[in-house]
Motif scaffolding. Structure first.
Motif, PDB file in Angstrom:
ATOM      1  N   VAL A 203       0.552  -1.207   0.113  1.00 28.72           N
ATOM      2  CA  VAL A 203      -0.403  -0.205   0.389  1.00 28.72           C
ATOM      3  C   VAL A 203       0.717   0.916  -0.306  1.00 28.72           C
ATOM      4  O   VAL A 203       2.083   1.409   0.824  1.00 28.72           O
ATOM      5  CB  VAL A 203      -0.684   0.461   1.285  1.00 28.72           C
ATOM      6  N   GLY A 204       0.525   2.189  -0.495  1.00 25.11           N
ATOM      7  CA  GLY A 204       1.368   3.679  -0.857  1.00 25.11           C
ATOM      8  C   GLY A 204       0.771   4.506  -2.221  1.00 25.11           C
ATOM      9  O   GLY A 204      -0.224   3.964  -2.154  1.00 25.11           O
ATOM     10  N   ASP A 205       1.768   5.684  -1.824  1.00 26.61           N
ATOM     11  CA  ASP A 205       1.181   7.036  -2.507  1.00 26.61           C
ATOM     12  C   ASP A 205       1.631   6.952  -3.428  1.00 26.61           C
ATOM     13  O   ASP A 205       1.284   8.505  -4.627  1.00 26.61           O
ATOM     14  CB  ASP A 205       0.629   8.350  -1.383  1.00 26.61           C
ATOM     15  N   GLY A 206       3.243   7.428  -3.562  1.00 28.81           N
ATOM     16  CA  GLY A 206       4.305   8.026  -4.475  1.00 28.81           C
ATOM     17  C   GLY A 206       4.899   7.173  -5.155  1.00 28.81           C
ATOM     18  O   GLY A 206       4.994   6.095  -5.125  1.00 28.81           O
ATOM     19  N   HIS A 207       6.221   8.358  -5.836  1.00 27.36           N
ATOM     20  CA  HIS A 207       6.948   7.441  -7.161  1.00 27.36           C
ATOM     21  C   HIS A 207       7.471   6.443  -6.194  1.00 27.36           C
ATOM     22  O   HIS A 207       8.417   5.527  -6.926  1.00 27.36           O
ATOM     23  CB  HIS A 207       7.705   8.450  -7.498  1.00 27.36           C
ATOM     24  N   ASN A 208       8.119   6.604  -4.932  1.00 22.38           N
ATOM     25  CA  ASN A 208       9.158   5.991  -4.546  1.00 22.38           C
ATOM     26  C   ASN A 208       8.678   4.400  -3.991  1.00 22.38           C
ATOM     27  O   ASN A 208       8.754   3.362  -4.053  1.00 22.38           O
ATOM     28  CB  ASN A 208      10.180   5.690  -3.442  1.00 22.38           C
ATOM     29  N   ASP A 209       7.521   4.488  -3.902  1.00 22.27           N
ATOM     30  CA  ASP A 209       6.161   2.832  -3.946  1.00 22.27           C
ATOM     31  C   ASP A 209       6.268   2.150  -5.333  1.00 22.27           C
ATOM     32  O   ASP A 209       5.195   0.839  -5.030  1.00 22.27           O
ATOM     33  CB  ASP A 209       4.663   3.844  -3.597  1.00 22.27           C
ATOM     34  N   ILE A 210       6.794   3.346  -6.517  1.00 26.87           N
ATOM     35  CA  ILE A 210       6.435   1.573  -7.489  1.00 26.87           C
ATOM     36  C   ILE A 210       7.477   0.726  -7.055  1.00 26.87           C
ATOM     37  O   ILE A 210       7.279  -0.773  -7.627  1.00 26.87           O
ATOM     38  CB  ILE A 210       7.783   2.495  -8.879  1.00 26.87           C
ATOM     39  N   HIS A 211       8.486   1.061  -7.084  1.00 26.05           N
ATOM     40  CA  HIS A 211      10.205  -0.283  -6.249  1.00 26.05           C
ATOM     41  C   HIS A 211       8.775  -1.306  -5.354  1.00 26.05           C
ATOM     42  O   HIS A 211       9.031  -2.364  -5.388  1.00 26.05           O
ATOM     43  CB  HIS A 211      10.999   0.392  -5.368  1.00 26.05           C
ATOM     44  N   LEU A 212       8.314  -0.515  -4.862  1.00 21.03           N
ATOM     45  CA  LEU A 212       7.280  -1.213  -3.168  1.00 21.03           C
ATOM     46  C   LEU A 212       6.264  -2.277  -4.129  1.00 21.03           C
ATOM     47  O   LEU A 212       5.929  -3.228  -4.123  1.00 21.03           O
ATOM     48  CB  LEU A 212       6.680  -0.519  -2.449  1.00 21.03           C
ATOM     49  N   HIS A 218       0.161  -8.463  -4.560  1.00 24.95           N
ATOM     50  CA  HIS A 218      -0.974  -7.188  -4.729  1.00 24.95           C
ATOM     51  C   HIS A 218      -0.871  -5.634  -4.464  1.00 24.95           C
ATOM     52  O   HIS A 218      -0.297  -5.402  -3.213  1.00 24.95           O
ATOM     53  CB  HIS A 218      -2.184  -7.509  -3.384  1.00 24.95           C
ATOM     54  N   LYS A 219      -1.005  -5.161  -5.099  1.00 25.86           N
ATOM     55  CA  LYS A 219      -1.061  -3.289  -5.101  1.00 25.86           C
ATOM     56  C   LYS A 219      -2.092  -3.119  -5.150  1.00 25.86           C
ATOM     57  O   LYS A 219      -3.148  -2.544  -5.391  1.00 25.86           O
ATOM     58  CB  LYS A 219      -0.484  -3.132  -6.495  1.00 25.86           C
ATOM     59  N   ALA A 220      -2.081  -1.686  -4.218  1.00 21.65           N
ATOM     60  CA  ALA A 220      -3.887  -1.099  -3.276  1.00 21.65           C
ATOM     61  C   ALA A 220      -2.564   0.576  -3.317  1.00 21.65           C
ATOM     62  O   ALA A 220      -1.778   0.256  -2.517  1.00 21.65           O
ATOM     63  CB  ALA A 220      -4.345  -1.299  -1.840  1.00 21.65           C
ATOM     64  N   ALA A 221      -2.711   1.345  -4.007  1.00 29.86           N
ATOM     65  CA  ALA A 221      -2.803   2.562  -4.048  1.00 29.86           C
ATOM     66  C   ALA A 221      -3.754   3.550  -4.027  1.00 29.86           C
ATOM     67  O   ALA A 221      -4.783   3.312  -4.050  1.00 29.86           O
ATOM     68  CB  ALA A 221      -2.568   3.236  -5.940  1.00 29.86           C
ATOM     69  N   MET A 222      -3.065   4.254  -2.699  1.00 30.36           N
ATOM     70  CA  MET A 222      -3.825   5.781  -2.230  1.00 30.36           C
ATOM     71  C   MET A 222      -4.761   6.405  -3.431  1.00 30.36           C
ATOM     72  O   MET A 222      -4.249   6.452  -4.189  1.00 30.36           O
ATOM     73  CB  MET A 222      -3.399   6.264  -0.777  1.00 30.36           C
ATOM     74  N   GLY A 223      -6.235   6.709  -2.426  1.00 35.17           N
ATOM     75  CA  GLY A 223      -6.339   7.569  -3.307  1.00 35.17           C
ATOM     76  C   GLY A 223      -6.159   8.784  -3.241  1.00 35.17           C
ATOM     77  O   GLY A 223      -6.496   9.850  -4.388  1.00 35.17           O
ATOM     78  N   ASN A 224      -5.563   9.132  -2.854  1.00 32.74           N
ATOM     79  CA  ASN A 224      -4.344  10.215  -2.992  1.00 32.74           C
ATOM     80  C   ASN A 224      -2.493  10.254  -4.001  1.00 32.74           C
ATOM     81  O   ASN A 224      -2.095  11.043  -3.718  1.00 32.74           O
ATOM     82  CB  ASN A 224      -3.951  11.739  -1.866  1.00 32.74           C
ATOM     83  N   VAL A 226      -0.021   9.754  -6.612  1.00 32.15           N
ATOM     84  CA  VAL A 226       0.506   9.899  -7.678  1.00 32.15           C
ATOM     85  C   VAL A 226      -0.503   9.117  -8.931  1.00 32.15           C
ATOM     86  O   VAL A 226      -0.523   8.042  -8.381  1.00 32.15           O
ATOM     87  CB  VAL A 226       2.094  10.393  -8.107  1.00 32.15           C
ATOM     88  N   ASP A 227       0.135   9.612  -9.721  1.00 29.87           N
ATOM     89  CA  ASP A 227      -0.741   8.809 -11.131  1.00 29.87           C
ATOM     90  C   ASP A 227      -0.556   7.750 -11.865  1.00 29.87           C
ATOM     91  O   ASP A 227      -0.579   6.645 -11.639  1.00 29.87           O
ATOM     92  CB  ASP A 227      -1.422   9.794 -12.664  1.00 29.87           C
ATOM     93  N   GLU A 228       1.018   7.991 -11.852  1.00 29.46           N
ATOM     94  CA  GLU A 228       1.839   6.465 -12.239  1.00 29.46           C
ATOM     95  C   GLU A 228       1.387   5.513 -11.177  1.00 29.46           C
ATOM     96  O   GLU A 228       1.652   3.912 -11.711  1.00 29.46           O
ATOM     97  CB  GLU A 228       3.481   6.729 -12.425  1.00 29.46           C
ATOM     98  N   LEU A 229       1.489   5.586  -9.740  1.00 30.71           N
ATOM     99  CA  LEU A 229       1.132   4.632  -8.578  1.00 30.71           C
ATOM    100  C   LEU A 229      -0.617   4.093  -9.302  1.00 30.71           C
ATOM    101  O   LEU A 229      -0.725   3.079  -9.302  1.00 30.71           O
ATOM    102  CB  LEU A 229       1.445   4.979  -7.527  1.00 30.71           C
ATOM    103  N   LYS A 230      -1.194   4.642  -9.447  1.00 26.55           N
ATOM    104  CA  LYS A 230      -2.287   4.332  -9.494  1.00 26.55           C
ATOM    105  C   LYS A 230      -2.911   3.304 -10.648  1.00 26.55           C
ATOM    106  O   LYS A 230      -3.847   2.645 -10.693  1.00 26.55           O
ATOM    107  CB  LYS A 230      -3.607   5.756  -9.684  1.00 26.55           C
ATOM    108  N   SER A 231      -1.748   4.238 -11.766  1.00 30.90           N
ATOM    109  CA  SER A 231      -1.564   3.003 -12.894  1.00 30.90           C
ATOM    110  C   SER A 231      -0.862   1.582 -12.739  1.00 30.90           C
ATOM    111  O   SER A 231      -1.750   1.026 -13.296  1.00 30.90           O
ATOM    112  CB  SER A 231      -0.898   3.762 -14.261  1.00 30.90           C
ATOM    113  N   ALA A 232      -0.409   1.684 -11.878  1.00 33.25           N
ATOM    114  CA  ALA A 232       0.103   0.751 -11.733  1.00 33.25           C
ATOM    115  C   ALA A 232      -0.542  -0.421 -11.105  1.00 33.25           C
ATOM    116  O   ALA A 232      -0.344  -1.996 -10.491  1.00 33.25           O
ATOM    117  CB  ALA A 232       1.260   0.299 -11.006  1.00 33.25           C
ATOM    118  N   ALA A 233      -1.716   0.762 -10.264  1.00 32.99           N
ATOM    119  CA  ALA A 233      -2.112  -0.347  -8.920  1.00 32.99           C
ATOM    120  C   ALA A 233      -3.823  -1.787  -9.238  1.00 32.99           C
ATOM    121  O   ALA A 233      -3.819  -1.314 -10.529  1.00 32.99           O
ATOM    122  CB  ALA A 233      -2.531   0.085  -8.112  1.00 32.99           C
ATOM    123  N   ASN A 234      -3.845  -2.836  -8.591  1.00 32.81           N
ATOM    124  CA  ASN A 234      -4.935  -3.991  -8.932  1.00 32.81           C
ATOM    125  C   ASN A 234      -6.247  -2.999  -8.447  1.00 32.81           C
ATOM    126  O   ASN A 234      -7.503  -3.474  -8.854  1.00 32.81           O
ATOM    127  CB  ASN A 234      -4.220  -4.829  -7.301  1.00 32.81           C
TER     128      ASN A 234
END
Length: 255
Positions: A203-212, A218-224, A226-234
């Motif tokens: 679970v993350g929100d920032g650019h560095n969480d792409i690494h996470l 399973h990948k959960a992006a916060m509603g807040n 960055v767009d790049e992380l949301k695009s990579a999320a399940n």
């Protein structure tokens, strides 16, 4: 015996920093409820002293990743279980590039919140005579950060990660060994926990969480996020201002 893990970022995920300093009662309760079934591990860019109040506030006992993926610690004692330093030659090359931007402050290794928010070191007079696992430029304007990242990325032995700073309109730039991102640290963490990647949630929100995200099942992006992380999320969950991570844990616990 637990065989599942939840690995989560702190800033922008567990807490709404810098306004929020400690975890909410809702999140603390949610962690207590779900930790009987999952290992609960933070994975943060914060160094130990800066991360400690949040880790202690959540009463975490499972190993946590700190210092942008360069260390794994025991959150109850601060003992470092695993660490990966930056090569000295690579560090000097990164410092040389940072010196091209003398208006921006730097930090390295362990520091507290005040050093980050109100301090930083003058790069022009910086002298380091100890091993370095974590180096960062702080509060770089967002329009300048990509230029610096591009230059630093030419150093073969390091990983360069742009993250959202705790001031609007700015980025921090993390420099670590190329084998010491959240992705690498999670691989080490899962060995320690004896948990398979497919049984992990990140679970993350920032650019560095792409690494996470690269390291979990399973990948959960916060509603807040960055767009790049949301695009990579399940899936995309609630916003940090609405305690979205706590609500997500409650939903997992309740099936």
């Amino acid at each position: 015996m637990k065989n599942k893990a939840i690995i989560f970022d702190i800033d922008g995920t567990a807490i709404n920093s810098p306004a929020q300093k400690t975890p909410s009662k809702q999140l603390i309760k949610a962690v207590r409820e779900i930790e009987k079934d999952y290992y609960i591990c933070a994975a943060t860019g914060r160094v130990w002293t800066f991360a400690k109040p949040v880790l202690e506030g959540l009463s975490l006992t499972d190993p946590c990743i700190i210092s942008a993926g360069t260390q794994i610690c025991n959150p109850t004692t601060g003992e470092i279980i695993w660490q990966c330093d930056v090569d000295k030659t690579d560090l000097q090359a990164a410092i040389a590039i940072a010196k091209e931007y003398p208006d921006y402050k730097v930090l390295y290794n362990d520091n507290d919140e005040d050093a980050y928010l109100n301090g930083g070191l003058d790069i022009t007079s910086l002298e380091i005579d100890e091993p370095v696992y974590f180096f960062e430029l702080i509060f770089v304007p967002q329009e300048i950060a990509p230029e610096i990242v591009t230059k630093l990325s030419e150093i073969e032995g390091i990983a360069v990660t742009k993250v959202v700073a705790q001031r609007e309109g700015f980025n921090d730039i993390h420099v670590t060994n190329r084998n010491a991102t959240k992705e690498h640290a999670i691989a080490e963490l899962l060995k320690i926990l004896d948990v398979n990647q497919e049984n992990t949630i990140g679970v993350g929100d920032g650019h560095n969480d792409i690494h996470l995200f690269n390291a979990v099942g399973h990948k959960a992006a916060m509603g807040n996020a960055v767009d790049e992380l949301k695009s990579a999320a399940n899936e995309v969950i609630g916003n940090v201002t609405e305690d979205g991570f706590a609500s997500y844990l409650e939903r997992l616990e309740n099936g």
